[in-house]
Design an enzyme around this catalytic site. Structure first.
Site, PDB file in Angstrom:
ATOM      1  N   ARG A   1      38.512 -12.297  33.884  1.00  0.00           N
ATOM      2  CA  ARG A   1      37.228 -11.669  34.195  1.00  0.00           C
ATOM      3  C   ARG A   1      36.135 -12.731  34.085  1.00  0.00           C
ATOM      4  O   ARG A   1      35.421 -12.796  33.095  1.00  0.00           O
ATOM      5  CB  ARG A   1      36.939 -10.532  33.218  1.00  0.00           C
ATOM      6  CG  ARG A   1      37.765  -9.290  33.501  1.00  0.00           C
ATOM      7  CD  ARG A   1      37.454  -8.209  32.513  1.00  0.00           C
ATOM      8  NE  ARG A   1      37.759  -8.652  31.148  1.00  0.00           N
ATOM      9  CZ  ARG A   1      37.248  -8.114  30.065  1.00  0.00           C
ATOM     10  NH1 ARG A   1      36.405  -7.121  30.171  1.00  0.00           N
ATOM     11  NH2 ARG A   1      37.562  -8.559  28.866  1.00  0.00           N
TER      12      ARG A   1
ATOM     13  N   CYS B   1       8.616 -40.748  16.565  1.00  0.00           N
ATOM     14  CA  CYS B   1       9.570 -41.105  17.621  1.00  0.00           C
ATOM     15  C   CYS B   1       9.527 -42.604  17.882  1.00  0.00           C
ATOM     16  O   CYS B   1       8.458 -43.169  18.098  1.00  0.00           O
ATOM     17  CB  CYS B   1       9.218 -40.337  18.896  1.00  0.00           C
ATOM     18  SG  CYS B   1      10.118 -40.932  20.327  1.00  0.00           S
TER      19      CYS B   1
ATOM     20  N   CYS C   1       8.068 -43.262  21.643  1.00  0.00           N
ATOM     21  CA  CYS C   1       6.707 -42.900  22.079  1.00  0.00           C
ATOM     22  C   CYS C   1       5.806 -44.147  22.119  1.00  0.00           C
ATOM     23  O   CYS C   1       5.987 -45.086  21.339  1.00  0.00           O
ATOM     24  CB  CYS C   1       6.113 -41.864  21.129  1.00  0.00           C
ATOM     25  SG  CYS C   1       6.519 -40.160  21.565  1.00  0.00           S
TER      26      CYS C   1
ATOM     27  N   HIS D   1       6.710 -37.429  25.274  1.00  0.00           N
ATOM     28  CA  HIS D   1       7.866 -37.117  24.435  1.00  0.00           C
ATOM     29  C   HIS D   1       8.535 -35.802  24.842  1.00  0.00           C
ATOM     30  O   HIS D   1       9.740 -35.614  24.661  1.00  0.00           O
ATOM     31  CB  HIS D   1       7.381 -37.036  22.982  1.00  0.00           C
ATOM     32  CG  HIS D   1       8.457 -36.851  21.974  1.00  0.00           C
ATOM     33  ND1 HIS D   1       9.227 -37.888  21.515  1.00  0.00           N
ATOM     34  CD2 HIS D   1       8.912 -35.726  21.345  1.00  0.00           C
ATOM     35  CE1 HIS D   1      10.102 -37.416  20.638  1.00  0.00           C
ATOM     36  NE2 HIS D   1       9.935 -36.111  20.513  1.00  0.00           N
TER      37      HIS D   1
ATOM     38  N   ASN E   1      22.523 -40.277  28.135  1.00  0.00           N
ATOM     39  CA  ASN E   1      23.086 -39.245  27.272  1.00  0.00           C
ATOM     40  C   ASN E   1      21.980 -38.240  27.048  1.00  0.00           C
ATOM     41  O   ASN E   1      20.961 -38.574  26.461  1.00  0.00           O
ATOM     42  CB  ASN E   1      23.480 -39.810  25.907  1.00  0.00           C
ATOM     43  CG  ASN E   1      24.649 -40.751  25.993  1.00  0.00           C
ATOM     44  OD1 ASN E   1      25.603 -40.496  26.712  1.00  0.00           O
ATOM     45  ND2 ASN E   1      24.577 -41.838  25.253  1.00  0.00           N
TER      46      ASN E   1
ATOM     47  N   GLY F   1      25.233 -36.883  22.077  1.00  0.00           N
ATOM     48  CA  GLY F   1      25.044 -38.090  21.283  1.00  0.00           C
ATOM     49  C   GLY F   1      23.711 -38.785  21.483  1.00  0.00           C
ATOM     50  O   GLY F   1      23.511 -39.875  20.951  1.00  0.00           O
TER      51      GLY F   1
ATOM     52  N   SER G   1      20.176 -39.888  20.702  1.00  0.00           N
ATOM     53  CA  SER G   1      19.618 -40.016  19.362  1.00  0.00           C
ATOM     54  C   SER G   1      18.210 -39.451  19.299  1.00  0.00           C
ATOM     55  O   SER G   1      17.646 -39.348  18.219  1.00  0.00           O
ATOM     56  CB  SER G   1      19.626 -41.492  18.966  1.00  0.00           C
ATOM     57  OG  SER G   1      18.910 -42.243  19.929  1.00  0.00           O
TER      58      SER G   1
ATOM     59  N   HIS H   1      13.193 -37.799  23.393  1.00  0.00           N
ATOM     60  CA  HIS H   1      12.280 -38.508  24.299  1.00  0.00           C
ATOM     61  C   HIS H   1      13.079 -38.938  25.538  1.00  0.00           C
ATOM     62  O   HIS H   1      14.130 -39.552  25.398  1.00  0.00           O
ATOM     63  CB  HIS H   1      11.675 -39.717  23.577  1.00  0.00           C
ATOM     64  CG  HIS H   1      10.494 -40.277  24.281  1.00  0.00           C
ATOM     65  ND1 HIS H   1       9.225 -40.276  23.754  1.00  0.00           N
ATOM     66  CD2 HIS H   1      10.383 -40.823  25.514  1.00  0.00           C
ATOM     67  CE1 HIS H   1       8.390 -40.817  24.625  1.00  0.00           C
ATOM     68  NE2 HIS H   1       9.075 -41.157  25.695  1.00  0.00           N
TER      69      HIS H   1
ATOM     70  N   HIS I   1      14.975 -40.736  28.140  1.00  0.00           N
ATOM     71  CA  HIS I   1      15.342 -42.153  28.233  1.00  0.00           C
ATOM     72  C   HIS I   1      16.780 -42.300  28.702  1.00  0.00           C
ATOM     73  O   HIS I   1      17.547 -41.348  28.690  1.00  0.00           O
ATOM     74  CB  HIS I   1      15.190 -42.839  26.870  1.00  0.00           C
ATOM     75  CG  HIS I   1      16.184 -42.370  25.848  1.00  0.00           C
ATOM     76  ND1 HIS I   1      16.048 -41.180  25.172  1.00  0.00           N
ATOM     77  CD2 HIS I   1      17.346 -42.914  25.403  1.00  0.00           C
ATOM     78  CE1 HIS I   1      17.081 -41.014  24.354  1.00  0.00           C
ATOM     79  NE2 HIS I   1      17.887 -42.054  24.465  1.00  0.00           N
TER      80      HIS I   1
ATOM     81  N   GLN J   1      20.009 -45.653  29.113  1.00  0.00           N
ATOM     82  CA  GLN J   1      20.387 -46.990  28.662  1.00  0.00           C
ATOM     83  C   GLN J   1      20.939 -47.812  29.823  1.00  0.00           C
ATOM     84  O   GLN J   1      21.428 -47.260  30.808  1.00  0.00           O
ATOM     85  CB  GLN J   1      21.469 -46.897  27.587  1.00  0.00           C
ATOM     86  CG  GLN J   1      21.016 -46.188  26.322  1.00  0.00           C
ATOM     87  CD  GLN J   1      21.994 -46.449  25.186  1.00  0.00           C
ATOM     88  OE1 GLN J   1      22.434 -47.579  24.965  1.00  0.00           O
ATOM     89  NE2 GLN J   1      22.331 -45.399  24.453  1.00  0.00           N
TER      90      GLN J   1
ATOM     91  N   LYS K   1      33.192 -27.271  26.142  1.00  0.00           N
ATOM     92  CA  LYS K   1      34.579 -27.678  26.355  1.00  0.00           C
ATOM     93  C   LYS K   1      34.836 -28.942  25.542  1.00  0.00           C
ATOM     94  O   LYS K   1      33.981 -29.823  25.468  1.00  0.00           O
ATOM     95  CB  LYS K   1      34.793 -27.953  27.842  1.00  0.00           C
ATOM     96  CG  LYS K   1      36.172 -28.461  28.191  1.00  0.00           C
ATOM     97  CD  LYS K   1      36.256 -28.759  29.677  1.00  0.00           C
ATOM     98  CE  LYS K   1      37.611 -29.347  30.046  1.00  0.00           C
ATOM     99  NZ  LYS K   1      38.712 -28.407  29.846  1.00  0.00           N
TER     100      LYS K   1
ATOM    101  N   TYR L   1      46.238 -30.593  24.630  1.00  0.00           N
ATOM    102  CA  TYR L   1      46.983 -30.979  25.828  1.00  0.00           C
ATOM    103  C   TYR L   1      46.257 -32.102  26.568  1.00  0.00           C
ATOM    104  O   TYR L   1      46.878 -33.017  27.099  1.00  0.00           O
ATOM    105  CB  TYR L   1      47.142 -29.759  26.743  1.00  0.00           C
ATOM    106  CG  TYR L   1      48.115 -29.990  27.875  1.00  0.00           C
ATOM    107  CD1 TYR L   1      49.490 -29.903  27.670  1.00  0.00           C
ATOM    108  CD2 TYR L   1      47.661 -30.318  29.157  1.00  0.00           C
ATOM    109  CE1 TYR L   1      50.385 -30.136  28.708  1.00  0.00           C
ATOM    110  CE2 TYR L   1      48.547 -30.552  30.195  1.00  0.00           C
ATOM    111  CZ  TYR L   1      49.910 -30.461  29.963  1.00  0.00           C
ATOM    112  OH  TYR L   1      50.786 -30.697  30.983  1.00  0.00           O
TER     113      TYR L   1
HETATM  114  P1  H2U Z   1      20.769 -42.901  22.922  1.00  0.00           P
HETATM  115  O1  H2U Z   1      19.820 -41.790  22.658  1.00  0.00           O
HETATM  116  O2  H2U Z   1      21.599 -42.684  24.176  1.00  0.00           O
HETATM  117  O3  H2U Z   1      21.585 -43.238  21.702  1.00  0.00           O
HETATM  118  O4  H2U Z   1      19.881 -44.206  23.250  1.00  0.00           O
HETATM  119  C1  H2U Z   1      18.904 -44.689  22.388  1.00  0.00           C
HETATM  120  C2  H2U Z   1      19.130 -46.162  22.135  1.00  0.00           C
HETATM  121  O5  H2U Z   1      17.945 -46.663  21.517  1.00  0.00           O
HETATM  122  C3  H2U Z   1      20.280 -46.467  21.174  1.00  0.00           C
HETATM  123  O6  H2U Z   1      21.232 -47.260  21.856  1.00  0.00           O
HETATM  124  C4  H2U Z   1      18.288 -47.693  20.634  1.00  0.00           C
HETATM  125  C5  H2U Z   1      19.623 -47.281  20.040  1.00  0.00           C
HETATM  126  O7  H2U Z   1      20.387 -48.395  19.712  1.00  0.00           O
HETATM  127  N1  H2U Z   1      17.216 -47.861  19.656  1.00  0.00           N
HETATM  128  C6  H2U Z   1      16.482 -49.027  19.648  1.00  0.00           C
HETATM  129  O8  H2U Z   1      16.753 -49.932  20.424  1.00  0.00           O
HETATM  130  N2  H2U Z   1      15.420 -49.156  18.795  1.00  0.00           N
HETATM  131  C7  H2U Z   1      15.079 -48.193  17.873  1.00  0.00           C
HETATM  132  O9  H2U Z   1      14.105 -48.345  17.178  1.00  0.00           O
HETATM  133  C8  H2U Z   1      15.905 -46.986  17.714  1.00  0.00           C
HETATM  134  C9  H2U Z   1      16.969 -46.770  18.747  1.00  0.00           C
HETATM  135 ZN    ZN Z   2       8.716 -39.843  21.857  1.00  0.00          ZN
END
Ligand code: H2U
Ligand code: ZN
Length: 354
Positions: free
Chosen positions: A42, A63, A66, A126, A166, A172, A174, A177, A179, A181, A324, A329
């Site tokens: 369903r 932050c 910021c 932010h 991410n 994951g 962090s 804000h 952003h 990578q 998920k 498996y």
């Molecule tokens: P993520 O949110 O995908 O983890 O990316 C944030 C990145 O910012 C993370 O790789 C970096 C972390 O290493 N970072 C800095 O370069 N300077 C900071 O002051 C905090 C986080």
């Molecule tokens: Zn911020």
């Protein structure tokens, strides 16, 4: 049941075959996924839970992304107005790692890995996310991706520029804000390398591009398309592993982000806004995902095989809180999904129509 070779015909997704357990092949990774639609007796009648959206302030004094704030590494962010790029203070790769190649009987192997890691802030705000940003501002993010690819890719020791985002703590990230990578490496990492091998094999055999041909089939089938514009198509791939996994494909056969012309850069911004809005509306919450681009390596070879695309891998399954996991498996044998890619695409597509 035996199925005929469907190379020239589109396969009939309403065939009984597709309503029962079957495996689908991912031609980009040359791997299989187990699909179990019969487990969804369903579908989508269960309760949809909603997670309250976090209310964020436009500026957060704590932050590290910021404008004007201090970062963990001791640097202070400038008072930036649109995008802002800085070297990751906790880089996973360093440019001056010692160079070595170790190999003991092909069993114990190691090689040096050098690279440059950066963070790109999408906006000084932010509290913004891509789905609520203006297309003109997302376009600046696209420009930053193009510029970073070009700038890092031309360094003599860089062979590949991986851009990824991410989104949300579940994946994951962090910090909320907005952003992403950039990791630029002196080698082509495993995932893009796998896809490049498959695309090169296909090009050699067929004399055409794997993803150009795939996109052509998907446009004709129309069942897995989520959104499109003049230059990009977003679709749930036939071989998707994650429930709402999506790929964004350039319509033109181009390899790298810097190859995008002006109209394509705007179109990429537009489809990203549209897709991320659809995602956020699906469970009425911030939709987590990891996404990234696969593009031409910077190893000095021609790479006619590569077709620029982005993968979106979102973990959510039925609600903002039920996700998920690739466990059991899937860790031991093969990835598996219940909801078909066709049903997932239909749900996403219908959100846009609303
Ligand atoms: P993520 O949110 O995908 O983890 O990316 C944030 C990145 O910012 C993370 O790789 C970096 C972390 O290493 N970072 C800095 O370069 N300077 C900071 O002051 C905090 C986080
Ligand atoms: Zn911020």
């Amino acid at each position: 049941m035996w199925l005929p070779n469907t190379y020239y015909a589109l396969i009939d997704m309403h065939n009984a075959f597709f309503r029962s357990s079957h495996r689908r092949y991912n031609p980009l990774t040359q791997e299989w996924v187990l699909v179990s639609p019969q487990r969804l007796k369903r579908p989508w009648q269960g309760q949809i839970e909603t997670a309250p959206r976090e209310i964020l302030a436009p500026y957060d004094p704590n932050c590290y992304l910021c404008p004007g704030n201090a970062r963990a590494g001791g640097a202070r962010n400038p008072d930036y107005r649109d995008t802002f790029v800085f070297d990751n203070d906790f880089a996973a790769l360093v440019a001056d790692a010692p160079r070595a190649e170790l190999n003991t009987r092909d069993l114990l192997r190691a090689t040096s890995a050098r690279g440059i890691c950066r963070v790109i802030c999408f906006s000084p705000r932010h509290d913004l996310t891509l789905p609520v940003m203006e297309i003109a501002d997302i376009r600046r993010v696209v420009e930053a991706w193009c510029a970073q690819t070009h700038e890092l890719g031309k360094r003599d020791f860089i062979e590949y520029v991986q851009i990824f985002e991410n989104k949300s703590a579940m994946m994951g990230a962090s910090n909320p804000h907005p952003h992403c990578q950039v990791w630029a490496t002196d080698h082509i990492p495993s995932e893009p390398a796998k896809e490049l091998r498959a695309q090169a094999t296909y090009l050699n055999a067929q004399q055409t591009c794997l993803l150009c041909d795939y996109l052509d089939l998907e446009i004709r089938a129309a069942e897995r398309i989520v959104a499109y514009n003049d230059h990009f198509v977003a679709l749930v791939p036939f071989w998707a592993v994650w429930p709402f996994e999506t790929m964004v494909l350039a319509r033109r056969h181009i390899g790298a982000l810097p190859d995008l012309n002006d109209a394509e850069r705007i179109a990429l911004a537009e489809i990203i806004k549209r897709l991320t809005r659809i995602f956020d509306q699906l469970f009425h919450a911030t939709f987590p995902y990891s996404m990234g681009f696969h593009q031409t390596p910077n190893d000095g070879m021609r790479h006619a095989e590569i077709h620029l695309h982005a993968h979106y891998y979102p973990p959510l399954l039925r609600s903002a809180t039920i996700r998920k996991f690739l466990v059991g498996y899937e860790m031991l044998a093969e990835p598996q999904r219940d909801i078909t890619p066709e049903l997932a695409a239909k749900r996403l597509r219908e959100i846009y129509k609303k």
